[in-house]
Every structure is written in C-alpha cells, then in structure tokens.
Design a protein around this motif. Structure first.
Motif, PDB file in Angstrom:
ATOM      1  N   ASP A  92       1.260  -0.568 -10.811  1.00 45.12           N
ATOM      2  CA  ASP A  92       0.354   0.175  -9.941  1.00 45.12           C
ATOM      3  C   ASP A  92      -0.818   0.679 -10.788  1.00 45.12           C
ATOM      4  O   ASP A  92      -0.638   1.569 -11.628  1.00 45.12           O
ATOM      5  CB  ASP A  92       1.082   1.350  -9.298  1.00 45.12           C
ATOM      6  CG  ASP A  92       0.186   2.169  -8.373  1.00 45.12           C
ATOM      7  OD1 ASP A  92      -0.996   1.811  -8.220  1.00 45.12           O
ATOM      8  OD2 ASP A  92       0.678   3.163  -7.801  1.00 45.12           O
ATOM      9  N   SER A 129       1.583   2.421  -3.489  1.00 48.11           N
ATOM     10  CA  SER A 129       0.440   2.654  -4.365  1.00 48.11           C
ATOM     11  C   SER A 129       0.136   4.144  -4.452  1.00 48.11           C
ATOM     12  O   SER A 129       0.216   4.874  -3.457  1.00 48.11           O
ATOM     13  CB  SER A 129      -0.793   1.910  -3.847  1.00 48.11           C
ATOM     14  OG  SER A 129      -1.961   2.311  -4.552  1.00 48.11           O
ATOM     15  N   GLU A 170       0.814  -1.206   0.000  1.00 44.84           N
ATOM     16  CA  GLU A 170       0.000   0.000   0.000  1.00 44.84           C
ATOM     17  C   GLU A 170       0.852   1.262   0.000  1.00 44.84           C
ATOM     18  O   GLU A 170       0.477   2.275  -0.600  1.00 44.84           O
ATOM     19  CB  GLU A 170      -0.933  -0.003   1.216  1.00 44.84           C
ATOM     20  CG  GLU A 170      -1.979   1.096   1.200  1.00 44.84           C
ATOM     21  CD  GLU A 170      -2.906   1.016  -0.010  1.00 44.84           C
ATOM     22  OE1 GLU A 170      -3.359   2.084  -0.478  1.00 44.84           O
ATOM     23  OE2 GLU A 170      -3.162  -0.105  -0.500  1.00 44.84           O
ATOM     24  N   HIS A 171       2.031   1.217   0.664  1.00 45.95           N
ATOM     25  CA  HIS A 171       2.853   2.424   0.698  1.00 45.95           C
ATOM     26  C   HIS A 171       3.498   2.725  -0.651  1.00 45.95           C
ATOM     27  O   HIS A 171       4.079   3.803  -0.841  1.00 45.95           O
ATOM     28  CB  HIS A 171       3.935   2.300   1.789  1.00 45.95           C
ATOM     29  CG  HIS A 171       5.045   1.351   1.453  1.00 45.95           C
ATOM     30  ND1 HIS A 171       4.961  -0.011   1.679  1.00 45.95           N
ATOM     31  CD2 HIS A 171       6.276   1.564   0.913  1.00 45.95           C
ATOM     32  CE1 HIS A 171       6.083  -0.587   1.291  1.00 45.95           C
ATOM     33  NE2 HIS A 171       6.897   0.334   0.832  1.00 45.95           N
ATOM     34  N   SER A 188       0.681  10.809   1.803  1.00 46.28           N
ATOM     35  CA  SER A 188       0.566  10.025   3.026  1.00 46.28           C
ATOM     36  C   SER A 188       0.292  10.967   4.198  1.00 46.28           C
ATOM     37  O   SER A 188       0.402  12.201   4.069  1.00 46.28           O
ATOM     38  CB  SER A 188       1.854   9.247   3.277  1.00 46.28           C
ATOM     39  OG  SER A 188       2.931  10.137   3.549  1.00 46.28           O
ATOM     40  N   ARG A 243      -2.772   5.260  -4.950  1.00 48.57           N
ATOM     41  CA  ARG A 243      -4.201   5.415  -4.680  1.00 48.57           C
ATOM     42  C   ARG A 243      -4.470   6.734  -3.950  1.00 48.57           C
ATOM     43  O   ARG A 243      -5.419   7.454  -4.235  1.00 48.57           O
ATOM     44  CB  ARG A 243      -4.702   4.236  -3.832  1.00 48.57           C
ATOM     45  CG  ARG A 243      -6.213   4.235  -3.599  1.00 48.57           C
ATOM     46  CD  ARG A 243      -6.572   3.213  -2.522  1.00 48.57           C
ATOM     47  NE  ARG A 243      -6.075   1.902  -2.855  1.00 48.57           N
ATOM     48  CZ  ARG A 243      -6.770   0.992  -3.559  1.00 48.57           C
ATOM     49  NH1 ARG A 243      -7.990   1.278  -3.965  1.00 48.57           N
ATOM     50  NH2 ARG A 243      -6.248  -0.193  -3.823  1.00 48.57           N
TER      51      ARG A 243
END
Length: 475
Positions: free
Chosen positions: A278, A17, A14-15, A23, A19
């Motif tokens: 990704d 990605s 997830e880190h 952060s 998306r």
C-alpha cells in the motif's frame, strides 16, 4: 543489467488502502459515539439522569488499566512460548536447483552508506545468474544516482528510477520495483542492511520445506551498533525482545505477524496477487503481514539475521518511531473498516491478537504521560483532589499494575538481552525503561498529530543512516 520484463500486479482493493484515514462508516460511528457521550453528560447535567463527566473519566481509567494488563500479559505469554518456535532448515539446495531471486533495495539520499550496502549485496552467496538486484531510486534523487554511477555494478544489478507523481514513500518505490520482477521469490533490504551472506539460500530452502500457504518469511533484525550510546542500547534491547521472542511466539501460535521493514522474503506470485504494498501506508510491511493473514496464508520466521544501524540521535529516533506508530494506527483503521469481515477472515484468536498488536499497545504508549501526570499530582497534592477519579479499588489496582507492569517490562527486556548473543552488557541500561517509554510517548503524540493533518498523514519521515562508524561499535 536488467533480467526479465515487466509484469502486472493486481490492483490493491480500495477498502484496503490507507489513502483515506476513515471510511464513511467509521466517521459515522465516531460521530455517533462522541454524540452519545456528550449527550449523556448533558442529560445528567440537566436532569440528573445519564452519565456524568466524572463517571466517564472513571470508565476511561478502568479501561486503560485493563489495557495495560492485557498488553503486558500478552507479551509475557508470547515470550514464554518463544523458545521452541523456530525450526532451522538446514537443507542446502544445489546451485542449479535454486529458484530465481529478486532483491529490492529502496534508496533515497543514501549515498553515505552505498559502499557498505553494495559490499554486503555483493557478498550474498547466491548464483549471479539467478539473482536480480533492483536499486530503486527516486527520479529527483540526483545525488544517489550520481553516487551509483561511480560504482562498478555487476550484471545482477539494475537501477530502477521511480517516477514522480505517486506518494514519496518506500512502498511506492517497492511497487515500481515489483513491476520489474520476474523471479520466483523476492526480498526487501534497506540501505543500511547487512544480511547474512547465506540468507537467500536459507530462505529458498525454507520455502521449499514449507507448504505453499507460507507466503512470507521474516528474518530476524538486529543492530550492529548497540554500544554507540544509551539510545542504541535500548533500541537493541527492544529489537531483541521483538524479533528473538515476541514474533517467535506469534509464529508458534500461527497469529498475524507484523512484518519488519526489511528482510521480508516473499513468494512473488502471492505478493502480486495481494496487490503489492500500500503506497499510502507508512508501515507497509506491517499492513502486508495482516493482508497475508486475511488471505488465509502464513508468515513464518526465518533462522537468519540481518544487521541494521540503530538510531543514535534522539530527534532521528523520534521521527522514525512516530512514523512506525502512525503506520500501525493507519493499519488498524484500514482493516477495521469492516470488522465483521475481518473477524470472519481472521477468526477470534487472530482478531484479538490484531487489536492487541496494533491498537491497544499504541494506545497505552499514548496514554502513559496522562497516568504519569496523575501519579505526580497524587504524590504532590495528596489523595483528596484525585480520589473522585480513582475509587479505592481502582486506585489500588492501578498501583499494582504500574509496579508489576514496569517490573515485568524490565524483566522482558533483560531476558531479551540475555538471549541475543553479545548483548548481555546492555542489561544495566534496561533498568531505565521508563525513560525510553517517555520518548515513545513523545513519538506517539507526534504520530497522532500527523494523522490528524491531511498533508502530513502520508508523509514519510526519512531516517538518516550512516551516522555511526564501524569503529564506534567496539565501545
């Protein structure tokens, strides 16, 4: 027409990605930095201590001038290293010893170029029994599916329908295809691509020659229609500079290579271990190149050429370029979520190259209109109003950087046109680089605007192909 069965792909961490744009740590840092600047300006306004708004503007001008020097100097340095970078691999592997190969071809409303695409895929000089060509079509793209139904596809072809539900992006389609791949190696080709017939054989020989740490080979990309108009000449010169010179310099120094969107030849096992592409990154290729480098693996350049169609319409070009810039900024933000980890995995040299390639270069393109506007202001209104922003040494340094920087950039484009076979006639067009840079700045502004809008952040602006006939290339 299918060969093999579905195989699992490791999940993308997830880190890594795209998306989410920022952060939690990046949001906190950004707010803290903005608060510090505004607080120092307010403190100066109230008490006379702190840093004034003018001082911050001067710092910004000095920093951007340094960025221009770094970007242009770095590119010149890479070009000087390029000539001896590629080592051609001439070993011809017998047919029975060739590894299995998968070709992934994402298609979306590409019926206009299907005949040319299939003709060039059929021309690939590789044993049919070891070749698996996956044509990746979106579920709701009935036009392309109907067009494919009208072609007599060989046994090496498989039409893979990409289900709805995920991001409508090229990497999402490629991941759907990757799940079907059982071949030892795989490659991405775009709909308008014209790869050299022996490119897969060259890649197979190169993979056999290189150590297992070489996870990817990037073929050279060039354009078959540079003579359509001014825009295609400039685009062809830019590609020649990038693939004939800059990337070869990165290869020679073993620095991270931002992969092009096509003709990336990969070890399938390495790609699966990395989690595929990704689906939320609109330059999934460049992002994959950095993830390969972070794993301690390598990307090497391949001595083979794939021809593409250069964008010949300004609006189409701006949409395509804004997607590229948006994706590079996405990639930089994703990998900078944990800077210390990134530094530990890349080392100082690769870490610095990553910033120059993905952040600093795009920042200079974005800020170019501001400096042009300030220059015009200076010429029209004189030095009195702008002098506080440009102290004497900074002004003179900025003028030198502007003049030498533009001359150096024009020179690099001219060199690229001279080393790319058949492109020397485009040299006069390279003198108009500032106009091309203006278009680049328009695309950069569009890219940043889309990044700021959540609904457009992952939007894949489709590039129209089939705009140029083969007859147009002779002009």
């Amino acid at each position: 027409m299918s060969i093999g069965t579905e195989s699992a792909v490791a999940p993308l961490p997830e880190h890594l990605s795209a998306r989410e744009l920022l952060s939690t740590g990046q949001r906190r840092f950004s707010l803290a930095a903005l608060g510090f600047v505004l607080g120092s300006v307010l403190l100066w306004a109230v008490t006379g201590y702190g840093v004034s708004a003018l001082a911050w503007a001067q710092i910004g001008v000095i920093a951007m001038t340094a960025c221009y020097v770094l970007v242009i100097g770095y590119r010149v340095f890479l070009v000087l290293l390029a000539p001896r970078a590629v080592e051609p691999v001439g070993t011809e592997i017998p047919d029975d010893e060739l590894p299995s190969y998968a070709v992934l071809v994402p298609l979306h409303r590409e019926e206009a170029v299907l005949p040319s695409l299939l003709a060039h895929l059929d021309a690939l000089r590789y044993p049919v029994g070891k070749l698996h060509v996956l044509l990746l079509v979106e579920e709701d793209d009935s036009t392309t599916r109907s067009a494919l139904a009208g072609h007599d596809l060989g046994p090496q072809y498989e039409i893979v329908v990409v289900p709805e539900g995920g991001p409508r992006t090229k990497p999402n389609a490629c991941n759907a295809g990757l799940a079907r791949v059982t071949a030892e190696h795989c490659v991405i080709f775009d709909a308008e691509d014209r790869p050299e017939p022996d490119q897969l054989r060259k890649a197979a020989a190169a993979f056999a020659h290189h150590p297992p740490e070489v996870a990817c080979l990037q073929a050279e990309l060039a354009y078959w229609n540079p003579w359509t108009n001014w825009l295609t000449r400039m685009f062809a010169g830019e590609y020649a500079l990038n693939f004939r010179l800059t990337l070869l310099g990165l290869d020679r120094l073993d620095l991270p290579i931002p992969l092009g969107g096509t003709s990336n030849h990969l070890r399938t096992s390495a790609l699966r271990e990395l989690g595929g592409w990704d689906p939320h990154n609109v330059t999934e290729d460049a992002d994959l190149g950095i993830r390969i480098a972070r794993r301690g693996w390598q990307v090497r350049m391949l001595d083979s050429v794939t021809l593409e169609e250069a964008n010949s319409r300004t609006g189409n070009w701006i949409r395509q370029r804004s997607r590229w810039i948006k994706g590079h900024l996405q990639t930089w933000l994703v990998h900078m979520r944990h800077p210390r980890r990134l530094l530990a995995e890349l080392g100082w040299r690769r870490f610095a190259s990553f910033h120059l390639t993905f952040a600093v270069s795009n920042l200079t393109v974005l800020c170019t209109p501001v400096f042009w506007a300030l220059s015009c202001w200076y010429l029209l209104d004189g030095p009195s109003r702008i002098e506080p922003l440009y102290p004497g040494p900074v002004l003179y340094a900025g003028v030198v950087v502007m003049l030498l920087g533009n001359l150096a950039t024009i020179y690099l484009f001219i060199v690229a046109c001279m080393v790319r076979p058949g492109l020397h006639r485009a040299v006069p067009a390279m003198l108009t680089i500032p106009l091309y840079w203006a278009l680049m700045s328009v695309a950069a502004i569009r890219a940043v605007t889309q990044l700021a809008r959540p609904k457009r952040r992952h939007y894949w602006e489709l590039t129209a192909h089939g705009l140029v006939l083969d007859a147009d290339t002779a002009r």
